[in-house]
Every structure is written in structure tokens, then in C-alpha cells.
Motif scaffolding. Structure first.
Motif, PDB file in Angstrom:
ATOM      1  N   THR A   1       7.359 -40.041  22.947  1.00 47.73           N
ATOM      2  CA  THR A   1       6.416 -40.363  21.872  1.00 47.73           C
ATOM      3  C   THR A   1       7.160 -40.360  20.539  1.00 47.73           C
ATOM      4  N   ILE A   2       6.582 -41.006  19.562  1.00 47.48           N
ATOM      5  CA  ILE A   2       7.088 -40.917  18.187  1.00 47.48           C
ATOM      6  C   ILE A   2       5.925 -40.479  17.316  1.00 47.48           C
ATOM      7  N   GLY A   3       6.077 -39.316  16.716  1.00 52.86           N
ATOM      8  CA  GLY A   3       4.997 -38.786  15.882  1.00 52.86           C
ATOM      9  C   GLY A   3       3.703 -38.603  16.664  1.00 52.86           C
ATOM     10  N   GLY A   4       3.815 -38.357  17.969  1.00 53.48           N
ATOM     11  CA  GLY A   4       2.623 -38.164  18.802  1.00 53.48           C
ATOM     12  C   GLY A   4       2.045 -39.458  19.354  1.00 53.48           C
TER      13      GLY A   4
ATOM     14  N   TYR B   1       3.335 -49.851  12.057  1.00 54.48           N
ATOM     15  CA  TYR B   1       3.510 -48.462  12.505  1.00 54.48           C
ATOM     16  C   TYR B   1       2.377 -47.614  11.918  1.00 54.48           C
ATOM     17  N   PRO B   2       2.081 -46.488  12.524  1.00 56.11           N
ATOM     18  CA  PRO B   2       1.045 -45.592  11.955  1.00 56.11           C
ATOM     19  C   PRO B   2       1.435 -45.169  10.531  1.00 56.11           C
ATOM     20  N   ILE B   3       0.495 -45.228   9.615  1.00 60.79           N
ATOM     21  CA  ILE B   3       0.837 -44.923   8.217  1.00 60.79           C
ATOM     22  C   ILE B   3       1.156 -43.443   8.032  1.00 60.79           C
ATOM     23  N   SER B   4       0.793 -42.616   9.019  1.00 65.81           N
ATOM     24  CA  SER B   4       1.126 -41.195   8.927  1.00 65.81           C
ATOM     25  C   SER B   4       2.637 -40.969   9.007  1.00 65.81           C
TER      26      SER B   4
ATOM     27  N   LYS C   1      -5.900 -40.065  17.322  1.00 67.28           N
ATOM     28  CA  LYS C   1      -4.672 -39.268  17.349  1.00 67.28           C
ATOM     29  C   LYS C   1      -4.780 -38.127  16.328  1.00 67.28           C
ATOM     30  N   PRO C   2      -4.047 -37.031  16.567  1.00 67.28           N
ATOM     31  CA  PRO C   2      -4.168 -35.862  15.675  1.00 67.28           C
ATOM     32  C   PRO C   2      -3.854 -36.166  14.201  1.00 67.28           C
ATOM     33  N   ASP C   3      -2.966 -37.136  13.946  1.00 68.05           N
ATOM     34  CA  ASP C   3      -2.605 -37.414  12.543  1.00 68.05           C
ATOM     35  C   ASP C   3      -3.753 -38.024  11.746  1.00 68.05           C
ATOM     36  N   LEU C   4      -4.848 -38.383  12.428  1.00 70.88           N
ATOM     37  CA  LEU C   4      -6.012 -38.891  11.693  1.00 70.88           C
ATOM     38  C   LEU C   4      -6.571 -37.840  10.736  1.00 70.88           C
ATOM     39  N   SER C   5      -6.316 -36.544  11.056  1.00 68.49           N
ATOM     40  CA  SER C   5      -6.825 -35.465  10.203  1.00 68.49           C
ATOM     41  C   SER C   5      -6.233 -35.504   8.792  1.00 68.49           C
ATOM     42  N   MET C   6      -5.156 -36.295   8.606  1.00 68.18           N
ATOM     43  CA  MET C   6      -4.550 -36.425   7.277  1.00 68.18           C
ATOM     44  C   MET C   6      -5.411 -37.285   6.342  1.00 68.18           C
TER      45      MET C   6
END
Length: 276
Positions: free
Chosen positions: A61-64, A202-205, A235-240
């Protein structure tokens, strides 16, 4: 002097269909060449996808985010762009119309200018080239990312693609506005659109804060790919980010297009022919 009767909606649809047929005939006149243009676009985009695939296979994975989730996000970018170039090629190529003097011809016709600009051109080759890549990515990922495809999810997916296409139309329209003053805006268009679009693959996180803000508030590509993908993936990074962003893509598209259209009309009042 009698006033010119405005066109009815049925008549406008007929005119739109006539423009569509004219564009299609124009493309089919050079079928061989058009086929290879579409193929060239497809191969160009697939090469970048294959390179990305080869790199990502070296990591779990990359960044989850797994490779399937990354490509699912990417599918939004290609499919929405395909819709955009089908309906809004005229806006994308607006500075060409100004430079070549086509706009002068549109201004003397008894039809709305934006209607003519939108209906005058369809880039079938880009629609097919980008659309094919988007469909391949979607088919490769739609089952493996764990989405339950019901009426609600299909409706969201379709509305996100349409909203993303309108957002991209609004971004191109920003550079079109400056054509009224400067005629040529190709480099401004590339700066606003194509450079920022690279980030949206890519995911902005993954990016630092100022890039995230750029992609949310200034050049809102985050609503074209990241937030629609996160609606499904969570994905967990949505919490940002604020969770309400997940539902704003169509609204951002319509509001942004309306705002830029007002600026576009202001520019139109300043327009003087390019003289070509």
C-alpha cells in the motif's frame, strides 16, 4: 421591424442534434487519421497507467491505499474528462475561436453565444481515448475495492462524474475569459488545468497542506477524483477533511460554472474582433 421569435426548447434540441451530426460527419471524413489520434491518446494515457502500475506493485500500500483503490480514484479523472470533452470542447478550444475569428460569426447569429460555443465542437477522439482508459480502470477495480453497487451508489457515481466534468469545464472557462483581452491563452490554460490535474491522480492526503488547500479551494480537482473515491472507499485519511466534502461535487461544479460564466459575460462586453 418585427422582433425575431426566440427558439423553443424543441428547436434548440434539433439544432443541437444537427451540430452533433455535423461534428460526427467531419470526424468520419478522415476516419483513418481520427482512429489513430484516438489510439495515440489511449496509448499515451495507458503508458502512464502502466508505469504507475509497475511502481505500485513494489508496495503493498501507499499511504494506506492499495493499487486497486488508487486506480479506482484514477477512473474518476479519466471518465469525467471524457464527458467534459464530449460536451465542452468548445470551451476548451475557445481561444482558437477568438484567434481564428469564428467568434465574430457566432455573435451575429440569432442564437445564444454559449449555446453555439458548446455545440459547435465535439472532440470525439479525446472522448474515446480518455473514456477507454477510464472504463478499463473502472472494470479493473469496481469489484475489488469492496463497493456494493446499488441504486444509491450508482446514482452517486454518475452525479460525481457529471459534477467533475462541469468543474473541469469551469476551469477551462476561466482561461477562456482572458481570451477576450489577450486572444491567446494556451499557456494559462495549461498552467491552470493540466499542471494541477497531475496532482489529482493521487489521494490529496499525500500532499502538504498548501497543495491540499489548492486542490480543494482554488483549483478544486479534489472534488473530481479524491472525494468521490472516498465516498465509496472511506479510507482513514478522510478524517483529515470535513466529511461534507464527499457530497459537494455536483454543487461545486454548478456554482463554479455559474460564477465563471458571469465573469465570461463581463469579458464578452470588452471583446473586439481579433481581426484575422
Amino acid at each position: 421591424m418585427d422582433k425575431i421569435r426566440p427558439y423553443t426548447k424543441i428547436e434548440l434540441l434539433k439544432i443541437l442534434f444537427m451540430f452533433f451530426k455535423m461534428n460526427l460527419k467531419s470526424m468520419l471524413e478522415y476516419k483513418f487519421d481520427r482512429f489513430f489520434i484516438a489510439l495515440a491518446i489511449f496509448v499515451r494515457e495507458m503508458v502512464s497507467i502502466v508505469i504507475m502500475f509497475l511502481i505500485l506493485t513494489r508496495f503493498v500500500t501507499i499511504g494506506g491505499w492499495t493499487i486497486h483503490e488508487m486506480f479506482f480514484l484514477y477512473s474518476f479523472l479519466f471518465l469525467s474528462y471524457s464527458i467534459f470533452v464530449f460536451f465542452f470542447t468548445g470551451i476548451r478550444d475557445f481561444d482558437d475561436m477568438v484567434y481564428q475569428g469564428s467568434l465574430d460569426r457566432y455573435l451575429i447569429r440569432p442564437l445564444g453565444l454559449i449555446f453555439q460555443v458548446v455545440s459547435a465542437r465535439i472532440d470525439f477522439t479525446a472522448t474515446i481515448g480518455h473514456g477507454a482508459v477510464g472504463i478499463i480502470l473502472f472494470l479493473y477495480t469496481y469489484k475489488t475495492v469492496g463497493i456494493v453497487w446499488d441504486f444509491k451508489s450508482i446514482t452517486y457515481y454518475a452525479s460525481a462524474l457529471i459534477g467533475g466534468a462541469i468543474i473541469q469545464a469551469a476551469l477551462f472557462m476561466i482561461s477562456s475569459c482572458f481570451s477576450f483581452w489577450t486572444i491567446r491563452t494556451v499557456n494559462l490554460r495549461n498552467l491552470i488545468f493540466f499542471n494541477c490535474r497531475r496532482f489529482a491522480g493521487y489521494p490529496i492526503s499525500f500532499y502538504p497542506g498548501f497543495v491540499q488547500k489548492l486542490l480543494i479551494f482554488i483549483v478544486p480537482f479534489a472534488f473530481v477524483s479524491y472525494f468521490p473515491a472516498q465516498y465509496f472507499l472511506r479510507k482513514p485519511d478522510l478524517s483529515m477533511f470535513w466529511s461534507g466534502y464527499l457530497y459537494l461535487t455536483p454543487l461545486i461544479g454548478v456554482a463554479m460554472f455559474a460564477l465563471v460564466y458571469m465573469f465570461w459575460r463581463m469579458g464578452l462586453k470588452r471583446y473586439s474582433s481579433a481581426g484575422n
